[in-house]
Scaffold this active site. Structure first.
Site, PDB file in Angstrom:
ATOM      1  N   HIS A 269       0.932  -1.287  -0.139  1.00 23.19           N
ATOM      2  CA  HIS A 269       0.001  -0.166   0.010  1.00 23.19           C
ATOM      3  C   HIS A 269       0.830   1.303   0.018  1.00 23.19           C
ATOM      4  O   HIS A 269       1.891   1.095   0.440  1.00 23.19           O
ATOM      5  CB  HIS A 269      -0.746   0.167   1.246  1.00 23.19           C
TER       6      HIS A 269
ATOM      7  N   ASP B  19       1.983   2.300   3.284  1.00 33.45           N
ATOM      8  CA  ASP B  19       2.785   1.410   4.325  1.00 33.45           C
ATOM      9  C   ASP B  19       4.421   1.483   3.886  1.00 33.45           C
ATOM     10  O   ASP B  19       5.193   1.386   4.649  1.00 33.45           O
ATOM     11  CB  ASP B  19       2.309   0.242   4.954  1.00 33.45           C
TER      12      ASP B  19
ATOM     13  N   GLU C  41     -10.896  -6.614  -5.060  1.00 33.33           N
ATOM     14  CA  GLU C  41     -10.792  -7.620  -4.143  1.00 33.33           C
ATOM     15  C   GLU C  41     -12.033  -7.551  -3.240  1.00 33.33           C
ATOM     16  O   GLU C  41     -12.247  -6.851  -2.544  1.00 33.33           O
ATOM     17  CB  GLU C  41      -9.544  -7.316  -3.010  1.00 33.33           C
TER      18      GLU C  41
ATOM     19  N   HIS D 109     -11.675 -13.884   3.263  1.00 29.70           N
ATOM     20  CA  HIS D 109     -12.787 -12.929   2.806  1.00 29.70           C
ATOM     21  C   HIS D 109     -13.987 -13.727   2.183  1.00 29.70           C
ATOM     22  O   HIS D 109     -14.958 -13.529   2.526  1.00 29.70           O
ATOM     23  CB  HIS D 109     -12.390 -11.887   1.609  1.00 29.70           C
TER      24      HIS D 109
ATOM     25  N   ASP E 294      -5.015 -13.726  -2.650  1.00 27.56           N
ATOM     26  CA  ASP E 294      -4.432 -13.429  -1.301  1.00 27.56           C
ATOM     27  C   ASP E 294      -4.593 -14.559  -0.526  1.00 27.56           C
ATOM     28  O   ASP E 294      -5.502 -15.084  -0.208  1.00 27.56           O
ATOM     29  CB  ASP E 294      -5.341 -12.303  -0.764  1.00 27.56           C
TER      30      ASP E 294
ATOM     31  N   ASP F 280     -11.413 -11.209  10.054  1.00 31.19           N
ATOM     32  CA  ASP F 280     -10.362 -11.431   8.890  1.00 31.19           C
ATOM     33  C   ASP F 280      -9.063 -11.601   9.680  1.00 31.19           C
ATOM     34  O   ASP F 280      -8.232 -10.747   9.739  1.00 31.19           O
ATOM     35  CB  ASP F 280     -10.366 -10.060   7.876  1.00 31.19           C
TER      36      ASP F 280
ATOM     37  N   ASP G  18      -6.749 -13.343   9.101  1.00 33.30           N
ATOM     38  CA  ASP G  18      -5.408 -13.462   8.078  1.00 33.30           C
ATOM     39  C   ASP G  18      -4.393 -14.320   8.572  1.00 33.30           C
ATOM     40  O   ASP G  18      -3.052 -13.814   8.710  1.00 33.30           O
ATOM     41  CB  ASP G  18      -5.025 -12.026   8.169  1.00 33.30           C
TER      42      ASP G  18
HETATM   43  C1  XLS Z   1      -7.721  -6.304   3.968  1.00 31.48           C
HETATM   44  C2  XLS Z   1      -7.456  -6.744   2.686  1.00 31.48           C
HETATM   45  C3  XLS Z   1      -6.214  -5.837   2.158  1.00 31.48           C
HETATM   46  C4  XLS Z   1      -6.131  -5.927   0.747  1.00 31.48           C
HETATM   47  C5  XLS Z   1      -5.170  -4.748   0.164  1.00 31.48           C
HETATM   48  O1  XLS Z   1      -8.769  -7.220   4.453  1.00 31.48           O
HETATM   49  O2  XLS Z   1      -7.404  -8.023   2.254  1.00 31.48           O
HETATM   50  O3  XLS Z   1      -4.998  -6.345   2.806  1.00 31.48           O
HETATM   51  O4  XLS Z   1      -5.435  -7.206   0.169  1.00 31.48           O
HETATM   52  O5  XLS Z   1      -5.448  -3.580   0.310  1.00 31.48           O
HETATM   53 NI    NI Z   2      -6.261  -9.119   0.733  1.00 27.81          NI
HETATM   54 NI    NI Z   3      -8.036  -9.327   4.213  1.00 28.67          NI
END
Ligand code: XLS
Ligand code: NI
Ligand code: NI
Length: 445
Positions: free
Chosen positions: A101, A104, A232, A271, A296, A307, A309
């Site tokens: 991003h 970041d 996304e 997601h 992703d 989320d 992750d």
């Molecule tokens: C957040 C998203 C983010 C995207 C990029 O939940 O996954 O990380 O992949 O903005």
């Molecule tokens: Ni993502």
């Molecule tokens: Ni995400």
């Protein structure tokens, strides 16, 4: 240049029996599967946000991550040092793609000009490291969800001035991606949605979102950026409802606004599960529309919402993903981006290696298992056979749009009660288990 991951050398393939934790058990970059090296099938990318910027804080406690390369300031010097640490990580783990991003990699400034200037300076640093490390940018994106001005959304903000700020930010993020030779650019609508319909004109916001994306397409053409544009999907978090809810919703939106030729999807496992789908479901929906662009790679946790992750370590998940990827003939511009974060307790720098090794090995193994399932052929055959009745003259005439309700009625009258076949679901699960549990799984070198 200083070394930040001391004591970690280049991670090598050791094989399934190797007892060195800092080695790959299954990921053999040059090992071939279906005649192609694993690294080419998998096209791994590391993400800058979780790898370099996630302090591992949670709503109940402060960050725990130890980041010896980071002095905690917003200086450009700190930002460049961080890039150095990131590329050291990439070269040691053996990942040759990344995603970022805008905010970041480089800090925001006091004004739009200063912010753009900061970004340009860090892009120059990234450019230098990409060249010396032979690393490519899988995709770039703009962070349109962190700054307080985006509290009500960016491209779907009720304020036209916020919309304009977002437009400027995306313009510069596309510039940065273009300059870094990005293979793609992602639009993730973090706050493009609503918290309550009581204060939201949804149809109007959706029109604004389409206008925003159209401008981005026009800009892409203008500057000659040839990378892919991805949406996304995500159903919620941070907002209550996000407009890019799932693959089907995104495809419908793109079709309605005549943007389907310009975009494909970046599908994220966690997601998909947040939307109440499996990752296979989302990948199948995207692939059927010819719009499976990139992935992703992460996963959620069955006991936790949101989320989370997690790094992808579930072999059923990675096998399912790789079956779809193999079936569509591999990625074109996309890849497997680890949009994944360590747990709060895994705070040492070396845990970044353990986490990525776990994810890369799980995907390598998923690839090997998927290839074995394909080679065996029984699963594909059973799927094919299930529809055998459609391969006759009647089925073909329906699929060609030549049948009518009347012609089908006379067929039904003649053929009598149809003979049904079992779906064999449990048998199919057992068959998959034969491969997931029993794979010898060696790639050919
Ligand atoms: C957040 C998203 C983010 C995207 C990029 O939940 O996954 O990380 O992949 O903005
Ligand atoms: Ni993502
Ligand atoms: Ni995400």
């Amino acid at each position: 240049m200083s070394e930040f991951f001391e004591g970690v050398s280049k991670i090598e393939f050791g094989g399934p029996e190797c007892d060195d934790a800092l080695s790959f058990k299954w990921y053999d970059a040059e090992g071939e599967v279906e005649g192609i090296p694993m690294r080419q099938h998998l096209r791994f990318a590391a993400c800058y946000w979780h790898t370099m910027r996630n302090t591992l804080g949670d709503p109940f406690g402060a960050g725990t991550a130890r980041m010896p390369w980071d002095d905690g300031t917003e200086s450009l010097e700190n930002a460049s040092r961080r890039v150095g640490a990131f590329f050291e990580f990439l070269s040691k783990i053996g990942i040759d793609r990344y995603c970022f991003h805008d905010r970041d990699v480089a800090p925001a400034g006091e004004s739009i000009e200063e912010t753009h200037d900061n970004l340009n300076q860090i892009v120059a640093v990234l450019e230098g490291h990409q060249r010396t490390h032979d690393v490519r940018l899988l995709w770039g994106t703009a962070c349109l969800f962190d700054h307080p001005r985006y509290v009500h959304g960016a491209a779907t903000s009720p304020s036209v001035d916020v919309f304009a700020h977002a437009a400027s930010q995306v313009r510069r993020a596309i510039d940065a991606t273009h300059r870094l030779g990005g293979e793609g650019y992602v639009f993730w609508g973090g706050r493009e949605g609503y918290d309550t319909l009581l204060n939201t004109d949804m149809p109007r916001e959706l029109k604004h979102l389409a206008a925003f994306l159209r401008m981005a397409v026009a800009y892409k053409r203008e500057i000659g950026f040839e990378g892919a544009f991805y949406l996304e999907p995500k159903p919620k978090e941070p907002t209550t409802h996000q407009y890019d809810f799932d693959a089907a919703t995104c495809l419908n939106f793109l079709r309605e606004h005549e943007l389907l030729d310009e975009f494909s999807l970046n599908i994220e496992t966690n997601h998909a599960t947040l939307a109440g789908h499996s990752i296979e479901h989302e990948l199948h929906v995207a692939a059927a529309a010819g719009a499976l662009g990139s992935i992703d790679a992460n996963m959620g946790h069955p006991q936790l919402g949101w989320d989370t992750d997690h790094f992808p370590t579930d072999l059923y998940v990675t096998t399912a993903v790789m079956r779809v990827v193999l079936q569509m003939g591999g990625f074109e511009t996309g890849g497997l981006n680890f949009d994944a974060k360590r747990r709060r307790g895994s705070f040492e720098p070396v845990d970044l290696f353990h986490a990525h090794i776990a994810g890369m090995d799980a995907f390598a193994r998923g690839l090997l298992i998927a290839a074995e399932i394909r080679k065996d052929g029984r699963l594909d055959q059973m799927l094919h056979d299930r529809y055998a009745s459609w391969d006759g003259a009647l089925g073909r005439s329906i699929e060609a749009g030549e049948a009518t309700l009347e012609s089908l009625e006379s067929h039904a009258m003649q053929s009598g009660e149809p003979a049904l076949q079992s779906g064999r679901e449990e048998l199919l699960h057992a068959l998959v288990n034969q491969f997931v549990g029993g794979s010898s799984g060696a790639a050919r070198r």
